[in-house]
Write a protein that holds these residues in place. Sequence first.
Motif, short mmCIF file in Angstrom:
data_model
loop_
_atom_site.label_atom_id
_atom_site.label_comp_id
_atom_site.label_asym_id
_atom_site.label_seq_id
_atom_site.Cartn_x
_atom_site.Cartn_y
_atom_site.Cartn_z
N UNK A 1 0.81 -1.21 0.00
CA UNK A 1 0.00 0.00 0.00
C UNK A 1 0.85 1.26 0.00
N UNK A 2 1.99 1.22 0.68
CA UNK A 2 2.90 2.36 0.69
C UNK A 2 3.43 2.64 -0.70
N UNK A 3 3.78 1.60 -1.43
CA UNK A 3 4.25 1.77 -2.80
C UNK A 3 3.18 2.42 -3.68
N UNK A 4 1.95 1.93 -3.51
CA UNK A 4 0.84 2.51 -4.27
C UNK A 4 0.67 3.98 -3.93
N UNK A 5 0.74 4.31 -2.64
CA UNK A 5 0.56 5.70 -2.20
C UNK A 5 1.66 6.60 -2.76
N UNK A 6 2.89 6.15 -2.71
CA UNK A 6 3.99 6.95 -3.24
C UNK A 6 3.83 7.19 -4.74
N UNK A 7 3.43 6.15 -5.45
CA UNK A 7 3.22 6.30 -6.90
C UNK A 7 2.09 7.28 -7.18
N UNK A 8 1.00 7.16 -6.39
CA UNK A 8 -0.15 8.05 -6.59
C UNK A 8 0.22 9.50 -6.33
N UNK A 9 0.97 9.76 -5.26
CA UNK A 9 1.40 11.13 -4.97
C UNK A 9 2.33 11.67 -6.04
N UNK A 10 3.19 10.79 -6.56
CA UNK A 10 4.12 11.21 -7.59
C UNK A 10 3.38 11.63 -8.87
N UNK A 11 2.31 10.90 -9.19
CA UNK A 11 1.58 11.17 -10.43
C UNK A 11 0.50 12.23 -10.28
N UNK A 12 -0.17 12.25 -9.11
CA UNK A 12 -1.34 13.12 -8.95
C UNK A 12 -1.20 14.19 -7.88
N UNK A 13 -0.17 14.12 -7.06
CA UNK A 13 0.00 15.10 -6.01
C UNK A 13 -1.12 15.05 -4.99
N UNK A 14 -1.64 16.22 -4.59
CA UNK A 14 -2.70 16.30 -3.58
C UNK A 14 -4.00 15.67 -4.06
N UNK A 15 -4.19 15.57 -5.37
CA UNK A 15 -5.40 14.95 -5.89
C UNK A 15 -5.49 13.46 -5.53
N UNK A 16 -4.38 12.89 -5.09
CA UNK A 16 -4.37 11.47 -4.75
C UNK A 16 -4.90 11.21 -3.35
N UNK A 17 -5.08 12.25 -2.54
CA UNK A 17 -5.45 12.04 -1.13
C UNK A 17 -6.80 11.34 -1.01
N UNK A 18 -7.83 11.87 -1.68
CA UNK A 18 -9.17 11.28 -1.56
C UNK A 18 -9.21 9.83 -2.05
N UNK A 19 -8.67 9.51 -3.25
CA UNK A 19 -8.67 8.11 -3.67
C UNK A 19 -7.90 7.19 -2.72
N UNK A 20 -6.82 7.71 -2.12
CA UNK A 20 -6.04 6.88 -1.22
C UNK A 20 -6.78 6.60 0.09
N UNK A 21 -7.57 7.57 0.54
CA UNK A 21 -8.39 7.34 1.74
C UNK A 21 -9.41 6.23 1.47
N UNK A 22 -10.06 6.29 0.30
CA UNK A 22 -11.01 5.24 -0.08
C UNK A 22 -10.29 3.90 -0.22
N UNK A 23 -9.12 3.95 -0.85
CA UNK A 23 -8.28 2.74 -1.04
C UNK A 23 -7.97 2.09 0.31
N UNK A 24 -7.56 2.90 1.29
CA UNK A 24 -7.22 2.37 2.62
C UNK A 24 -8.46 1.82 3.32
N UNK A 25 -9.60 2.53 3.21
CA UNK A 25 -10.82 2.08 3.87
C UNK A 25 -11.28 0.72 3.31
N UNK A 26 -11.28 0.57 2.00
CA UNK A 26 -11.70 -0.69 1.39
C UNK A 26 -10.73 -1.81 1.76
N UNK A 27 -9.43 -1.50 1.77
CA UNK A 27 -8.43 -2.51 2.14
C UNK A 27 -8.63 -3.00 3.56
#
Length: 347
Positions: A49-75
């Motif tokens: 999950x950390x790898x996914x989060x780092x990749x998401x921040x690298x590609x989307x910046x702050x826009x990745x926060x909301x999807x990552x919260x949903x990602x963590x909740x579902x996980x």
Amino acid sequence: AYVILSTILIALLYRKLLPTAFHFLAAIAPAAILLGLTICIRILGPLAGLLVALYAFQKKGKQAIAPLIVYAFIALAAMYATWPYLWPNPIGHLIESVVVMAKYPWQGQVLFDGALYASTELPRSYLPVLLGIQLTEPVWVLFFVGLVVAIVGAKEKRDLLIVTLIWFILPTLGFIAARSPLYDNFRQVFFILPPVFWMAGAAFEKVKKPALQIALIVLCLLPGVVDGLRLHPYEYIYYNRFIGGVDGAFRKFELDYWGTSYREASEWLNENARTNAIIWVDGPSHLMLYLRPDIKMYSAYEAERADHYDYVVSTSRYNLDQTSYPDAKIVHEITRDGAVLTVIKQP
């Protein structure tokens, strides 16, 4: 069934009433569910999950926060739903599981460089040495060449360097520093190996001619293919030529620690043992699954013992082939490359 049906109905309602939200969740849910299942299997699963989060921040910046919260909740939901032990006391049992799995209390002894150790007292050289002698010879040469290529071309290879650092280098250093309990060689940490091969693949990028690339790839794969064919069906006991192969590792490092050669022992007994033969089996006697129904088996797991045995089956793990009925005649050996895996004796 109720949970599955409810989830399907909710998904259908979302798709009809909130199509945008449905597609948003559908894009995230598969990866999140896999992360939840991964955490159930290995306590280091959150690193994925950390790898996914780092990749998401690298590609989307702050826009990745909301999807990552949903990602963590579902996980977390998937982890909880598929891990029954957590249901009575989620937080308490999760903490307990992390503590137990971090220092798993395996009671056996580990053979390493000719000495036996408790799994909690392994030398810090354990993992580096096994990584060096159990992967085929070209792997580490290619890895370090690929590492140099990636560092020189850091701008293009930034993602590969980050993945290798987080997925392989940091966990490896953590295992070494913490002297994490390991046994059966390093099978518990196979998951750290993918970046090693990705980095090794980067070494081929400097070879521009496709024909030469193919030739080099075949040449690098050849040692593993040849040794795999020679060791079949015991490929997992492989050691490379840095230690002298399987023969060089014999009596120094673990070989057939799962006792897979007991199937071959069963087949030999089926062909050669008399009707209603009585045998004694050392070690993992439960693996003698293929014995003829008429053969009576005794083992150390049973209090009862026979007065006489027609055959004794012993694994070479823990030198049981030498210490069990040492004066009995060896009538059959299961070997590979000079290393004994199992012996069958007649007392």
